[in-house]
Design an enzyme around this catalytic site. Structure first.
Site, PDB file in Angstrom:
ATOM      1  N   ARG A 166       0.864  -1.182   0.000  1.00 49.14           N
ATOM      2  CA  ARG A 166       0.000   0.000   0.000  1.00 49.14           C
ATOM      3  C   ARG A 166       0.902   1.233   0.000  1.00 49.14           C
ATOM      4  NH1 ARG A 166       1.742   1.659   4.243  1.00 49.14           N
ATOM      5  NH2 ARG A 166       0.714   3.661   3.924  1.00 49.14           N
ATOM      6  N   ALA A 192       0.925   5.220  -2.101  1.00 53.26           N
ATOM      7  CA  ALA A 192       0.889   5.582  -3.523  1.00 53.26           C
ATOM      8  C   ALA A 192       2.173   5.249  -4.276  1.00 53.26           C
ATOM      9  CB  ALA A 192       0.545   7.073  -3.661  1.00 53.26           C
ATOM     10  N   GLN A 216      -2.811   2.021  10.387  1.00 53.50           N
ATOM     11  CA  GLN A 216      -1.526   2.143   9.694  1.00 53.50           C
ATOM     12  C   GLN A 216      -0.537   3.005  10.469  1.00 53.50           C
ATOM     13  OE1 GLN A 216      -4.541   2.523   8.230  1.00 53.50           O
ATOM     14  NE2 GLN A 216      -4.526   1.922   6.081  1.00 53.50           N
ATOM     15  N   ASP A 237      -2.353  10.372  -1.711  1.00 54.18           N
ATOM     16  CA  ASP A 237      -2.624   9.307  -2.671  1.00 54.18           C
ATOM     17  C   ASP A 237      -2.989   9.854  -4.047  1.00 54.18           C
ATOM     18  OD1 ASP A 237      -2.864   6.410  -1.250  1.00 54.18           O
ATOM     19  OD2 ASP A 237      -3.283   8.017   0.153  1.00 54.18           O
ATOM     20  N   ASN A 271      -5.967  11.954   0.840  1.00 51.38           N
ATOM     21  CA  ASN A 271      -5.110  11.131   1.688  1.00 51.38           C
ATOM     22  C   ASN A 271      -6.011  10.309   2.600  1.00 51.38           C
ATOM     23  OD1 ASN A 271      -2.310  10.455   2.485  1.00 51.38           O
ATOM     24  ND2 ASN A 271      -2.887  11.309   4.460  1.00 51.38           N
ATOM     25  N   LYS A 272      -5.421   9.486   3.438  1.00 52.06           N
ATOM     26  CA  LYS A 272      -6.178   8.596   4.309  1.00 52.06           C
ATOM     27  C   LYS A 272      -7.254   9.357   5.085  1.00 52.06           C
ATOM     28  CE  LYS A 272      -5.654   4.996   4.500  1.00 52.06           C
ATOM     29  NZ  LYS A 272      -6.337   3.947   3.706  1.00 52.06           N
TER      30      LYS A 272
END
Length: 370
Positions: A48, A50, A204, A245, A255-256
């Site tokens: 995982r 990008a 994460q 990302d 992003n997350k």
């Protein structure tokens, strides 16, 4: 310990990746020998981030060709397998970029594809190192570190940083984007503390970022995502640094999930919100963040943990994997070529236009701001 890890490598017969679902308990490697295994690894987040997905996409083309030769596929079947890799996850643009970069070389044979995939990895490593320097330079220049001003007084205290999700070596091929900036600051002796958001629902931050910071000897504390705004607004954070990302032409950044909340708190507290990402993450074909597709993951990820359901059986789940931070909330975008001050009006689209016909942007902090 240096903390260096190489997340992706071609063994000659398989694509070897770190299984990030096993961390932090175990450092395990997976040898992926067919496209189905790679697509599964991407979707379940064994690989995982990008930039790492960009490398996986490039090597995924080689994997499809290798499997096709082994199993007697025709060109149509190989092309279908390549398409499977390309679309395994929708939000991170690097996956498709990696595939699209090497796919035109398929007619030249597997060695040509593998050579180009290796170039993707080498360029990512170099870009990460450059981002670390550019980002650390910008932060060191622009972010104040309060301390005694009297003659003979000790130097100012170190920087207190906050990061969300994982943008380290595990999210790239080596070194890291946002964590690359943190690591460079640490090497300069400028880091006092890193606040690590746990990053629900798959942790994460707690599992991966904390693991990387520990290996590198960087002081850090893990906090629940809900504590981030309070930590920032209480004055405990000097700068937030995250990865991305996908970034739209106007500087809107995906992003997350949870990144937007960090950006809003930073704006309220007057704390810089810095994004570090390579130019391959910028999608100039998307005018704004409204055009970025947001991956919806399984509701099971938020309704339970470790195989045990924690929510009532009658409850459904809503699980967007990413959110989009508007450009007005992004103080600076660090790339391998310099820093764009997004909230001040510099945009990826403007930088790219100013740079034509040369490759790479020209409107950068390290050149434009002197």
């Amino acid at each position: 310990m240096s903390g260096n890890v190489r997340t992706i490598a071609w063994t000659g017969e398989a694509l070897r990746i770190i299984d990030q679902t096993a961390l932090p308990d175990r450092l395990e490697y997976l040898d992926l020998r067919d496209v189905g295994e790679l697509v599964s690894a991407i979707r379940r987040l064994a690989v995982r981030g990008a930039p790492a997905l960009g490398a996986a996409g490039a090597y995924g083309v080689a994997l499809a060709m290798s499997q096709g030769a082994r199993e007697g596929w025709d060109e149509r079947a190989v092309a279908a397998a390549v398409a499977q890799v390309r679309t395994a996850r929708p939000t991170a643009v690097n996956l498709a970029v990696g595939v699209d970069r090497v796919a035109p070389l398929m007619s030249r044979g597997l060695p040509a594809v593998l050579a180009e995939a290796a170039a993707v990895v080498a360029e990512d490593v170099a870009a990460n190192r450059a981002m670390g320097v550019h980002g650390a330079d910008w932060i060191q220049t622009r972010v104040p570190r309060p301390g005694p001003a009297a003659p003979g007084a000790p130097p100012p205290r170190g920087l207190r940083l906050l990061t969300h999700c994982n943008a380290g070596a595990l999210a790239t091929t080596e070194w890291g984007t946002a964590l690359g900036v943190v690591r460079e600051l640490h090497a300069r002796g400028l880091v006092e503390m890193v606040y690590v958001d746990e990053t629900r629902p798959l942790l994460q931050g707690a599992r991966l970022t904390a693991w990387e910071l520990g290996r590198a000897g960087i002081p850090h504390r893990v906090q629940v995502d809900g504590a981030a705004a309070s930590t920032i607004c209480r004055g405990l954070v000097d700068v937030a640094v995250i990865g991305a990302d996908r970034i739209a032409a106007n500087g809107d950044t995906a992003n997350k999930i949870g990144s937007l909340g960090v950006a809003l708190a930073c704006a309220d507290a007057g704390v810089p919100f810095v994004v570090a990402a390579p130019w391959t993450t910028i999608d100039l074909g998307l005018p704004s963040g409204a055009d970025i597709p947001i991956e919806q993951r399984s509701e099971d990820e938020v309704l339970g943990w470790g195989g045990t359901r924690t929510a009532p059986q009658v409850s459904g789940g809503f699980n967007p994997a990413f959110d989009v931070t508007p450009a007005r909330l992004v103080t600076a975008l660090v790339t391998e070529t310099g820093v764009l001050e997004i909230s001040a009006g510099q945009t990826p689209a403007g930088a790219a236009a100013a740079a034509r016909p040369a490759a790479g942007p020209a409107t950068l902090w390290d050149t434009a701001a002197g």
